[in-house]
Design an enzyme around this catalytic site. Structure first.
Site, mmCIF file in Angstrom:
data_model
loop_
_atom_site.group_PDB
_atom_site.id
_atom_site.type_symbol
_atom_site.label_atom_id
_atom_site.label_comp_id
_atom_site.label_asym_id
_atom_site.label_seq_id
_atom_site.Cartn_x
_atom_site.Cartn_y
_atom_site.Cartn_z
ATOM 1 N N LYS A 70 3.627 8.834 8.783
ATOM 2 C CA LYS A 70 3.555 8.257 10.227
ATOM 3 C C LYS A 70 4.451 8.829 11.113
ATOM 4 C CE LYS A 70 0.826 4.696 8.384
ATOM 5 N NZ LYS A 70 0.647 3.781 7.039
ATOM 6 N N TYR B 231 0.923 -1.223 0.022
ATOM 7 C CA TYR B 231 -0.009 -0.018 0.125
ATOM 8 C C TYR B 231 0.700 1.140 0.077
ATOM 9 C CZ TYR B 231 -3.442 3.420 1.449
ATOM 10 O OH TYR B 231 -4.397 4.542 1.503
ATOM 11 N N ASP C 170 9.146 3.149 -0.004
ATOM 12 C CA ASP C 170 8.114 3.838 0.592
ATOM 13 C C ASP C 170 8.419 3.572 2.024
ATOM 14 O OD1 ASP C 170 6.052 4.427 2.091
ATOM 15 O OD2 ASP C 170 4.489 3.564 0.873
HETATM 16 C C1 LIG Z 1 0.218 4.500 5.679
HETATM 17 C C2 LIG Z 1 1.119 4.069 4.324
HETATM 18 C C3 LIG Z 1 0.741 5.021 3.471
HETATM 19 C C4 LIG Z 1 -0.311 6.155 3.405
HETATM 20 O O1 LIG Z 1 -0.198 7.012 4.335
HETATM 21 P P1 LIG Z 1 -1.344 8.029 4.642
HETATM 22 O O2 LIG Z 1 -0.588 9.276 5.692
HETATM 23 O O3 LIG Z 1 -2.395 7.465 5.272
HETATM 24 O O4 LIG Z 1 -1.692 8.790 3.359
HETATM 25 C C5 LIG Z 1 1.885 4.835 2.372
HETATM 26 N N1 LIG Z 1 2.771 4.022 2.526
HETATM 27 C C6 LIG Z 1 2.523 3.292 3.532
HETATM 28 C C7 LIG Z 1 3.752 1.863 3.467
HETATM 29 C C8 LIG Z 1 1.763 3.254 4.523
HETATM 30 O O5 LIG Z 1 1.844 2.339 5.623
#
Ligand SMILES: *Cc1c(COP(=O)(O)O)cnc(C)c1O
Length: 428
Positions: A266, A143, A238
């Site tokens: 995060k 994701y 990411d």
């Molecule tokens: C949570 C998450 C996102 C998205 O971040 P948001 O602040 O919810 O938009 C993108 N990549 C990874 C790996 C994530 O865990």
């Protein structure tokens, strides 16, 4: 036990789609009513009915040192009276950028945004602008936020709800996103072979966390690194989940691999809405106002968000014992869970790296999305509820990772293991 949450959920659904502002919160996958949270401190959350929980979501990652971490609260309080947003540059933005550069050596320039989604979306745009190529490779079950180009086999909430094709994402956009199984280097090679000089970037969670926790197989990330270098594509890590969680320099440091671009979210905002993307100067210089790849944000670099993030990151940089302390707790929890799971007789797998952990009820090793999806996730849902009523708040889906915080005490971990023992005896 959940009376107030039940009536709040009823009321929420009259004015908010599904009663929530982000889908996984709705408990749709595990069933039942989401608990509405009133407050949180350290390792605990308290709901509107006064039930207390030991928290393993930690706001889906950010609260690596626990909720309402005192230095962050104080820093925000001191800052708020000076104004909440200016739309003009501040010294604090330089300070957090310098701090991140000192923690992540291969980041020369870094741009702040407001979410992980924005960070990943902007990094992909930059990779396309920089390489002049359109296609990207992502992995099934990873994701990267909800931008159109990522909503193809997207893990997390999308997987939780069994959504295959996302209405609203055009075929043209979806077709530029190539996918293959996580940990399958040969499949990536085949995609490169079939799309010569068309691939702008590979984007990957260096430790996957949105199909449960799936660490990279030996040599997999190294293989991606050399493929990207050879093919003139960018490697985008990411690190929205892994950044400042697996080490002060994130997965790059922990796994000793340099990406070309890195995305954060995060932990970087300590619970405030923050994301960031950064990388080598020659790539980042293509971003406006230096270059033509446009990217902007009215609230980007917001002073309250920046002071929260700065305060947390500073603690993680200067007190690196934090990471070993969290990991010892994660190891302790894992060992305890293994004991009670072994005794339960259910087939299971625990995947774990650093302070990320997840349980799949399965006889097969969980190395990619297909394996995660074929686990007995109905059993996980029972387990979730059996834990919740014992005051243990797990992520409400088998496709999500448990986050361990340093606020957890060994007593909390023992309580969790004891609850798991009882829960496993109760479920089928
Ligand atoms: C949570 C998450 C996102 C998205 O971040 P948001 O602040 O919810 O938009 C993108 N990549 C990874 C790996 C994530 O865990």
């Amino acid at each position: 036990m959940y009376q107030s949450s039940k009536s709040l959920f009823e009321r929420a659904q009259q004015s908010i789609p599904g009663g929530v502002n982000s889908p996984v919160r709705a408990f749709k996958s595990v069933g039942g009513t989401p608990v509405f949270i009133k407050s949180a401190k350290g390792a605990y959350m308290v709901d509107e009915d006064g039930n207390q929980y030991i928290d393993y979501i930690n706001s889906w990652g950010p609260m690596v040192l626990g909720h309402a971490y005192e230095p962050v609260v104080k820093a925000i309080q001191a800052k708020v009276a000076l104004g909440t947003s200016f739309g003009a540059p501040t010294e604090l933005e330089i300070e957090i950028a310098e701090l991140i550069k000192s923690m992540v050596p291969n980041v020369d320039l870094i741009r702040m945004v407001n979410s992980g989604t924005e960070a990943c979306m902007s990094a992909v745009r930059l990779a396309r602008g920089y390489t002049g190529r359109n296609k990207i490779i992502k992995f099934e079950g990873c994701y990267h936020g909800h931008a159109d180009c990522f909503l193809v086999k997207a893990g997390s909430g999308v997987a939780t709800f069994g959504i295959q094709h996302v209405p609203g994402v055009t075929a043209a956009v979806a077709n530029d996103t190539l996918t293959c199984a996580y940990n399958d280097l040969n499949a990536v090679k085949a995609l490169f072979a079939n799309n010569k000089e068309e691939i702008a970037a590979i984007i990957i969670e260096p430790v996957a966390g949105n199909m449960g926790c799936i660490p990279p197989a030996e040599g997999f990330l190294e293989g991606l690194r050399s493929l990207c270098t050879e093919m003139g594509s960018l490697l985008i890590f990411d690190e929205v989940m892994t950044g400042f969680r697996l080490a002060k320099g994130g997965a790059q440091e922990r796994l000793k691999i340099d990406a070309d671009l890195v995305c954060y979210g995060k932990v970087i905002g300590a619970g405030m809405p923050v994301g960031a993307f950064g990388g080598r100067k020659e790539i980042m210089e293509h971003i406006a106002p230096l270059g033509n790849v446009y990217q902007a944000g009215t609230l980007s670099g917001n002073p309250l968000a920046m002071i929260a993030g700065y305060t947390l990151l500073h603690e993680l940089k200067t007190n690196t014992d934090r990471f070993s302390s969290i990991e010892k707790k994660a190891d302790y929890l894992k060992d305890g869970l293994i004991k009670v799971l072994d005794a339960s007789g259910f087939p299971y797998r625990i995947n774990h790296l650093g302070s990320m952990l997840s349980i799949h009820f399965s006889e097969n090793d969980i190395t990619d999305f297909e394996a995660a999806a074929s686990a007995n996730n109905a059993r996980f849902n029972q387990f979730f509820h059996a834990m919740l009523k014992r005051g243990i708040y797990l992520p409400p889906s088998a496709f999500e990772t448990w986050f361990i915080s340093d606020a957890l005490s060994y007593e909390d971990l023992d309580k969790t293991i004891e609850a798991a023992k009882e829960a496993l005896a109760e479920i089928e």
